[in-house]
Design a protein around this motif. Structure first.
Motif, mmCIF file in Angstrom:
data_model
loop_
_atom_site.group_PDB
_atom_site.id
_atom_site.type_symbol
_atom_site.label_atom_id
_atom_site.label_comp_id
_atom_site.label_asym_id
_atom_site.label_seq_id
_atom_site.Cartn_x
_atom_site.Cartn_y
_atom_site.Cartn_z
ATOM 1 N N MET A 1 19.191 -8.031 -2.231
ATOM 2 C CA MET A 1 19.408 -7.964 -3.680
ATOM 3 C C MET A 1 18.106 -7.705 -4.447
ATOM 4 O O MET A 1 18.074 -6.838 -5.336
ATOM 5 N N PRO A 2 16.997 -8.386 -4.153
ATOM 6 C CA PRO A 2 15.746 -8.021 -4.822
ATOM 7 C C PRO A 2 15.252 -6.616 -4.482
ATOM 8 O O PRO A 2 14.661 -5.938 -5.326
ATOM 9 N N VAL A 3 15.467 -6.191 -3.231
ATOM 10 C CA VAL A 3 15.088 -4.818 -2.872
ATOM 11 C C VAL A 3 15.805 -3.837 -3.796
ATOM 12 O O VAL A 3 15.201 -2.908 -4.345
ATOM 13 N N ALA A 4 17.098 -4.049 -3.976
ATOM 14 C CA ALA A 4 17.887 -3.148 -4.832
ATOM 15 C C ALA A 4 17.471 -3.259 -6.294
ATOM 16 O O ALA A 4 17.295 -2.258 -6.986
ATOM 17 N N GLY A 5 17.308 -4.478 -6.774
ATOM 18 C CA GLY A 5 16.988 -4.676 -8.184
ATOM 19 C C GLY A 5 15.627 -4.164 -8.587
ATOM 20 O O GLY A 5 15.387 -3.857 -9.765
ATOM 21 N N VAL B 1 0.835 -1.204 0.000
ATOM 22 C CA VAL B 1 0.000 0.000 0.000
ATOM 23 C C VAL B 1 0.871 1.257 0.000
ATOM 24 O O VAL B 1 0.482 2.290 -0.560
ATOM 25 N N ALA B 2 2.065 1.166 0.597
ATOM 26 C CA ALA B 2 2.961 2.325 0.656
ATOM 27 C C ALA B 2 3.333 2.840 -0.730
ATOM 28 O O ALA B 2 3.632 4.026 -0.897
ATOM 29 N N SER B 3 3.310 1.942 -1.729
ATOM 30 C CA SER B 3 3.668 2.368 -3.083
ATOM 31 C C SER B 3 2.506 3.062 -3.792
ATOM 32 O O SER B 3 2.674 3.549 -4.914
ATOM 33 N N ALA C 1 11.286 2.309 -3.935
ATOM 34 C CA ALA C 1 11.521 3.035 -5.185
ATOM 35 C C ALA C 1 10.395 4.032 -5.441
ATOM 36 O O ALA C 1 10.639 5.181 -5.847
ATOM 37 N N GLY C 2 9.147 3.609 -5.198
ATOM 38 C CA GLY C 2 8.019 4.518 -5.382
ATOM 39 C C GLY C 2 8.068 5.694 -4.435
ATOM 40 O O GLY C 2 7.772 6.834 -4.828
ATOM 41 N N LEU C 3 8.446 5.438 -3.185
ATOM 42 C CA LEU C 3 8.551 6.523 -2.211
ATOM 43 C C LEU C 3 9.640 7.511 -2.625
ATOM 44 O O LEU C 3 9.429 8.738 -2.585
ATOM 45 N N ILE D 1 9.219 -4.894 -1.085
ATOM 46 C CA ILE D 1 9.815 -3.787 -0.335
ATOM 47 C C ILE D 1 10.559 -2.844 -1.273
ATOM 48 O O ILE D 1 10.469 -1.618 -1.159
ATOM 49 N N GLY D 2 11.279 -3.419 -2.236
ATOM 50 C CA GLY D 2 12.024 -2.596 -3.181
ATOM 51 C C GLY D 2 11.118 -1.716 -4.031
ATOM 52 O O GLY D 2 11.420 -0.535 -4.266
ATOM 53 N N ALA D 3 9.996 -2.285 -4.487
ATOM 54 C CA ALA D 3 9.064 -1.491 -5.285
ATOM 55 C C ALA D 3 8.499 -0.331 -4.473
ATOM 56 O O ALA D 3 8.355 0.795 -4.976
#
Length: 475
Positions: free
Chosen positions: A281-285, A225-227, A417-419, A412-414
């Motif tokens: 790594m997925p958070v970053a990617g 929801v944060a995104s 990135a959106g924030l 979490i990464g998405a």
């Protein structure tokens, strides 16, 4: 470590009669997730147009992701209580039922219900399949199995949108979703034929981890929801999500029926640091995965096909790297690959940003190759090392936690990135120069997170090199 684990396996073995059924099961398990992801992204806009409820389209992905992570979190327990065969059949049944609900839905509310059921089933399938790898294959073939799975993802990345597009355009968007039904049926048939009918565990001594699963689901829901909300609320939701997920780990440590290994995410263990690498790594990617295609269209005027082709280079590099490193058999090289993966990811994210800012497509393509290779070269070594560092009693928990942690990292990464994009004014940007300024913090977050993965990987390999098991295998 046994000689079997040290010897280098051959590709022919993975597809030989002895292991072909197990290879097929794992390929189908990955395909259920991979093709479903690409089929959904292509067909869902048409479904929304027919059924109405455009405001709900984001929830079709959000609910799938939340329930997939919840399913993955409970997968080791499901395997323990039901046995692998029954757990996989039940999970495949959930996915099949969810696919039917979506394909036959008369409203967006039904679509969302089906997507949630699909996610729960797929989360269980993916995590249990990971846990079955060391049971169905000798250690020497595990890197080959990861290479095979990477190939399935690459095929899905190219074939999924094409198949979904053709079905949606010439048949119906419903047909694109119902394709998954046949895949689930074939998967269930292979499970019946191949997976041993293992004895279920003692259910009387198992406490249902409802609170912990709800905490996991609530944390990931807050992340998702944060995104979708303004920056201030998004920041609060991410803080709440962190508190919920940390609370889950702490509560699990004190529980009689654990979902995770006791040293999950603990900085002083190989398993703990390995899971941090798996998460970070997925958070970053996700930075590049979420924004690259859109940025190529907004900044450079690329069409969807050309922009998608640039993004697909990552999948090809991932598969290629996984195939190349599949012959690695010594621990020293595995340790180097685990350290190299996050480092190459950091450079790749910085390279994508530099290419976008300078207008150099060659640099973007090279950076995409680096990002894809970072995952392809490190994933199998990371998994093999984690399996070698755990005990037989905790193996299922560790194996099932790997894909679940990766999915959580993507979510979490998405959101992060959106924030970062919203805080930098990305939503109001209208020119290439404004887009360029807005994406700098986005990629800075990605590269910074990848740098944290570099630290965790270095710590993991350092601890592993000091362990008696590592010294014995090297000797």
């Amino acid at each position: 470590m046994s000689q079997d684990s040290i010897a280098t396996g051959r590709w022919a073995e993975v597809f030989a009669p002895r292991y072909l059924p197990a290879t097929t099961i794992l390929a189908l398990g990955v395909a259920l997730l991979a093709f479903n992801a690409f089929l959904t992204s292509t067909a869902m806009p048409t479904a929304v147009e027919e059924l109405g409820g455009v405001s709900l389209i984001a929830w079709a992905l959000t609910l799938f992701l939340v329930f997939a992570i919840m399913g993955g979190a409970g997968a080791a327990l499901a395997k323990q209580v039901l046995g692998a065969r029954v757990a996989l059949l039940v999970s495949a049944g959930m996915f099949l039922a969810g696919s039917l609900i979506v394909g036959l839905a008369g409203s967006m509310e039904m679509v969302l219900a089906g997507r949630a059921l699909q996610g729960l089933g797929e989360g269980l399938v993916a995590a249990i399949c990971f846990a079955l790898i060391p049971e169905l294959f000798p250690a020497r073939l595990v890197p080959k199995v990861f290479g095979m799975e990477a190939m399935v993802w690459a095929i899905a990345a190219f074939g999924g949108p094409v198949v979904a597009g053709l079905l949606t355009e010439f048949v119906s968007w419903r047909a694109a979703f119902l394709v998954s039904v046949s895949m689930a049926v074939i998967f269930a048939g292979m499970v019946l034929a191949v997976v041993p009918n293992s004895t279920a565990g003692d259910r009387a001594n198992v406490d249902f981890p409802g609170v912990r699963l709800l905490l996991v689901g609530g944390g990931i829901m807050a992340v998702a929801v944060a995104s979708l909300v303004p920056p201030l609320l998004a920041s609060a939701l991410l803080v709440a999500a962190a508190a919920l997920l940390v609370g889950t780990v702490l509560l699990d440590k004190a529980s009689r029926t654990r979902l995770m290994p006791p040293d999950a995410f603990w900085h002083g263990s190989v398993i703990g640091n390995g899971l941090w690498v798996t998460l970070l790594m997925p958070v970053a990617g996700a930075t590049s995965a979420v924004y690259l295609v859109l940025l190529l269209q907004q900044m450079w005027g690329y069409g969807p096909t050309m922009a998608g082709a640039v993004a697909a280079v990552l999948a090809l590099a991932w598969s290629g790297a996984a195939i190349v490193v599949a012959n690695v058999s010594d621990n020293a090289t595995r340790m180097r690959l685990i350290r190299l993966g996050p480092a190459l990811l950091t450079l790749g994210l910085a390279g994508v940003l530099a290419g976008l800012l300078s207008g150099q497509i060659a640099l973007v393509l090279l950076a995409q190759i680096a990002i894809g290779a970072s995952y392809g070269m490190s994933n199998s070594s990371l998994y093999v090392t984690l399996m070698g560092a755990t005990t037989d009693q905790e193996r299922d928990r560790v194996a099932a936690l790997v894909p679940t942690t990766q999915s959580a990292g993507n979510a979490i990464g998405a959101a992060l990135a959106g924030l970062a994009a919203n805080l930098a004014g990305y939503a109001s940007a209208s020119s290439s120069a404004e887009f360029a300024r807005a994406i700098i913090p986005v990629f800075a977050v990605g590269a910074g997170t990848a740098a944290l993965a570099v630290i965790a990987a270095a710590r993991m390999t350092q601890l592993m090199s000091l362990s008696p098991a590592y010294e014995a295998s090297e000797g």
